[in-house]
Design a protein around this motif. Structure first.
Motif, PDB file in Angstrom:
ATOM      1  N   PRO A  93      45.011  46.212  44.019  1.00 40.69           N
ATOM      2  CA  PRO A  93      43.645  46.464  43.538  1.00 40.69           C
ATOM      3  C   PRO A  93      43.213  45.477  42.464  1.00 40.69           C
ATOM      4  O   PRO A  93      43.988  45.106  41.599  1.00 40.69           O
ATOM      5  N   LEU A  94      41.962  45.070  42.558  1.00 42.59           N
ATOM      6  CA  LEU A  94      41.319  44.273  41.524  1.00 42.59           C
ATOM      7  C   LEU A  94      40.093  45.049  41.046  1.00 42.59           C
ATOM      8  O   LEU A  94      39.079  45.104  41.734  1.00 42.59           O
ATOM      9  N   GLY A  95      40.208  45.681  39.880  1.00 42.63           N
ATOM     10  CA  GLY A  95      39.103  46.473  39.371  1.00 42.63           C
ATOM     11  C   GLY A  95      39.169  47.903  39.853  1.00 42.63           C
ATOM     12  O   GLY A  95      40.216  48.394  40.304  1.00 42.63           O
ATOM     13  N   THR A  96      38.035  48.596  39.779  1.00 43.90           N
ATOM     14  CA  THR A  96      37.961  50.004  40.164  1.00 43.90           C
ATOM     15  C   THR A  96      36.755  50.229  41.067  1.00 43.90           C
ATOM     16  O   THR A  96      35.809  49.437  41.072  1.00 43.90           O
ATOM     17  N   VAL A  97      36.802  51.309  41.820  1.00 40.34           N
ATOM     18  CA  VAL A  97      35.668  51.674  42.667  1.00 40.34           C
ATOM     19  C   VAL A  97      34.435  51.922  41.803  1.00 40.34           C
ATOM     20  O   VAL A  97      33.315  51.561  42.179  1.00 40.34           O
ATOM     21  N   LYS A  98      34.633  52.526  40.645  1.00 45.82           N
ATOM     22  CA  LYS A  98      33.524  52.781  39.734  1.00 45.82           C
ATOM     23  C   LYS A  98      32.827  51.481  39.348  1.00 45.82           C
ATOM     24  O   LYS A  98      31.589  51.403  39.318  1.00 45.82           O
ATOM     25  N   ASN A  99      33.609  50.448  39.050  1.00 51.45           N
ATOM     26  CA  ASN A  99      33.017  49.159  38.690  1.00 51.45           C
ATOM     27  C   ASN A  99      32.285  48.517  39.859  1.00 51.45           C
ATOM     28  O   ASN A  99      31.261  47.850  39.674  1.00 51.45           O
ATOM     29  N   TYR A 100      32.814  48.707  41.077  1.00 48.66           N
ATOM     30  CA  TYR A 100      32.132  48.176  42.265  1.00 48.66           C
ATOM     31  C   TYR A 100      30.745  48.792  42.389  1.00 48.66           C
ATOM     32  O   TYR A 100      29.742  48.080  42.580  1.00 48.66           O
ATOM     33  N   HIS A 101      30.666  50.101  42.269  1.00 46.88           N
ATOM     34  CA  HIS A 101      29.373  50.771  42.387  1.00 46.88           C
ATOM     35  C   HIS A 101      28.443  50.382  41.241  1.00 46.88           C
ATOM     36  O   HIS A 101      27.234  50.223  41.440  1.00 46.88           O
ATOM     37  N   ALA A 102      29.005  50.216  40.044  1.00 45.50           N
ATOM     38  CA  ALA A 102      28.177  49.807  38.912  1.00 45.50           C
ATOM     39  C   ALA A 102      27.605  48.415  39.129  1.00 45.50           C
ATOM     40  O   ALA A 102      26.437  48.145  38.794  1.00 45.50           O
ATOM     41  N   CYS A 103      28.389  47.527  39.707  1.00 46.69           N
ATOM     42  CA  CYS A 103      27.925  46.155  39.958  1.00 46.69           C
ATOM     43  C   CYS A 103      26.784  46.131  40.960  1.00 46.69           C
ATOM     44  O   CYS A 103      25.753  45.497  40.720  1.00 46.69           O
ATOM     45  N   ILE A 104      26.948  46.829  42.083  1.00 46.90           N
ATOM     46  CA  ILE A 104      25.931  46.744  43.136  1.00 46.90           C
ATOM     47  C   ILE A 104      24.715  47.613  42.846  1.00 46.90           C
ATOM     48  O   ILE A 104      23.652  47.407  43.443  1.00 46.90           O
TER      49      ILE A 104
END
Length: 454
Positions: A93-104
């Motif tokens: 893993p690189l980062g978190t699912v939470k960060n993915y959603h925050a980015c998009i």
């Protein structure tokens, strides 16, 4: 997604430090320092950031390299962990699912003037983990394969002599003074574009990245770097996953260039179409397919224009997005919504394709042999739009001008043109072999000195 820069200045040139010859490097006919003897197997670490359009090619390449007997590790955001692990691939893993959603979820992702800084802000916390994934395997026959934003992999190359191949899915991220890519914010003759590019490089891009990277490099005892969008191309090799007829390699590109073709891989392409979709396709004429991209959570106006356009043209339509709140609340029976459909299964049964202009979607439209209308927002999308127009395979309409009336005016002649249909079918014939991933694996094995057996 390819990175978007303020003023969209996306160059490429020499990068990093040449990986020193390690104890297992052999001189062979691979065109340089090779990392294995003939027949020896390698451990490839594929790492990427972005959307499904970035992850799918890495999954496809990992599967092909594994089929050839190599060890694979795939590193990306855990939003894609279930997909990757469903293919039995080792995942980091690189980062978190939470960060993915925050980015998009932030509209700055699609703002050409703000998207690069926005994306880098989310990358900074995971770059050292990308570095560690490579460094922890420094005693093995390891080669990294990373996207152009793989700064952690390149730092591991500089610090631990772990070779890295930079994998470019799109030509927009490789700057050329001879033939500049088509990027927003740049205009005029080539000499003026060169000046604009270097101004953006010095005063826009480097100030975002260099303070972080160079502080880190001091800790590692490495010299500072600058001209980040040149440094991001590994001197060990850049792998281009697009054909030369889509973008001719230029003599001022960084070397060595490993040329392949579009990857053209989608998750679930070998699965049966859902009954609901199959019923809809069988019920009438081929539909127009619309998507603003798998990572676009801001497509409400796009889909509203899509529905109105279909009704004006009296055409059926399919709307693709996982973000259901973007879809108009009441759709006519001639228009259907689906969360996801493999494009290589859907587009050949469609009349046209309207999308954001990511290179994955663009190449799938070419494979299907149907006309396209691209609505570029940021990243590599403006360059892809210009290339589709030059290929006479479609048209483009910037997001700032995108509405139902203009879209209707563009689609109507494309749908009725025999000339465009013939041209599009010609590109489909070129891509019918779908051998981009095999060609990429061949090029990688030649580079590292492994005998290619397909």
């Amino acid at each position: 997604m390819a990175p978007a820069f303020p003023v969209q200045l996306l160059p490429a040139a020499q990068s990093g430090l040449t990986p020193p010859v390690r104890h297992f490097i052999l001189r062979t006919d691979c065109g340089g320092d090779c990392l294995a003897g003939r027949g020896q197997k390698m451990h490839f670490i594929l790492s990427t950031f972005g959307s499904a359009g970035d992850v799918f090619p890495n999954v496809a390449l990992a599967l092909e390299l594994r089929r050839r007997g190599h060890q694979l590790t795939l590193a990306t955001n855990p939003y894609f962990a279930e997909l990757i692990e469903s293919y039995g691939l080792a995942f980091e893993p690189l980062g978190t699912v939470k960060n993915y959603h925050a980015c998009i979820s932030d509209p700055n992702l699609w703002n050409p003037g703000k998207s690069f800084a926005h994306m880098f802000g989310f990358l900074k916390p995971v770059l050292k983990r990308q570095f560690d994934i490579h460094a922890e395997r420094s005693g093995e026959n390891v080669v990294g394969i990373s996207s152009c934003m793989g700064f952690g992999a390149l730092m591991a190359q500089d610090a631990h002599q772990i070779p890295v191949i930079t994998m470019h899915l799109q030509p927009a991220v490789i700057w050329s003074d001879i033939q500049p890519p088509g990027l927003p914010g740049m205009f005029g003759p080539k000499w003026l574009q060169r000046i604009q590019f270097r101004i953006g490089e010095r005063f826009v891009i480097d100030p975002v990245v260099c303070p972080f990277l160079n502080a880190w490099r001091v800790e590692l005892g490495l010299p500072p770097v600058k001209n980040i969008v040149r440094w991001w191309n590994s001197k060990y090799g850049i792998l281009c996953l697009f054909p030369d007829w889509y973008c001719t390699p230029q003599t001022d590109w960084p070397q060595p260039v490993l040329q392949a073709d579009f990857p053209l891989w989608n998750h679930q392409s070998d699965a049966a179409l859902a009954d609901e979709l199959q019923t809809f396709l069988d019920a009438g004429d081929p539909p127009i397919v619309f998507t603003p991209g798998t990572a676009n959570a801001h497509g409400r106006e796009f889909f509203a224009a899509a529905v109105q356009t279909c009704q004006t043209l009296k055409r059926r339509g399919i709307l693709l997005t996982k973000y259901v709140d973007q879809i108009p609340p009441s759709l006519p029976s001639s228009i259907a919504h689906f969360n996801y459909v493999p494009l290589d299964r859907l587009l050949p049964r469609s009349a046209a394709f309207v999308h954001h202009g990511g290179v994955g979607s663009t190449s799938q439209g070419l494979l299907a042999g149907i006309p396209q209308v691209l609505m570029p927002l940021a990243h590599d999308q403006f360059d892809n739009a210009q290339r589709i127009e030059k290929l006479n395979a479609g048209a483009s309409l910037p997001a700032t001008r995108f509405n139902a009336r203009r879209l209707t005016d563009l689609l109507k002649p494309l749908l009725s043109s025999d000339e465009v249909a013939t041209v599009c079918q010609g590109y489909a014939s070129r891509l019918a072999a779908r051998d981009g991933i095999a060609l990429a694996a061949d090029a990688i094995e030649r580079r590292v000195g492994v005998e290619t057996k397909t």
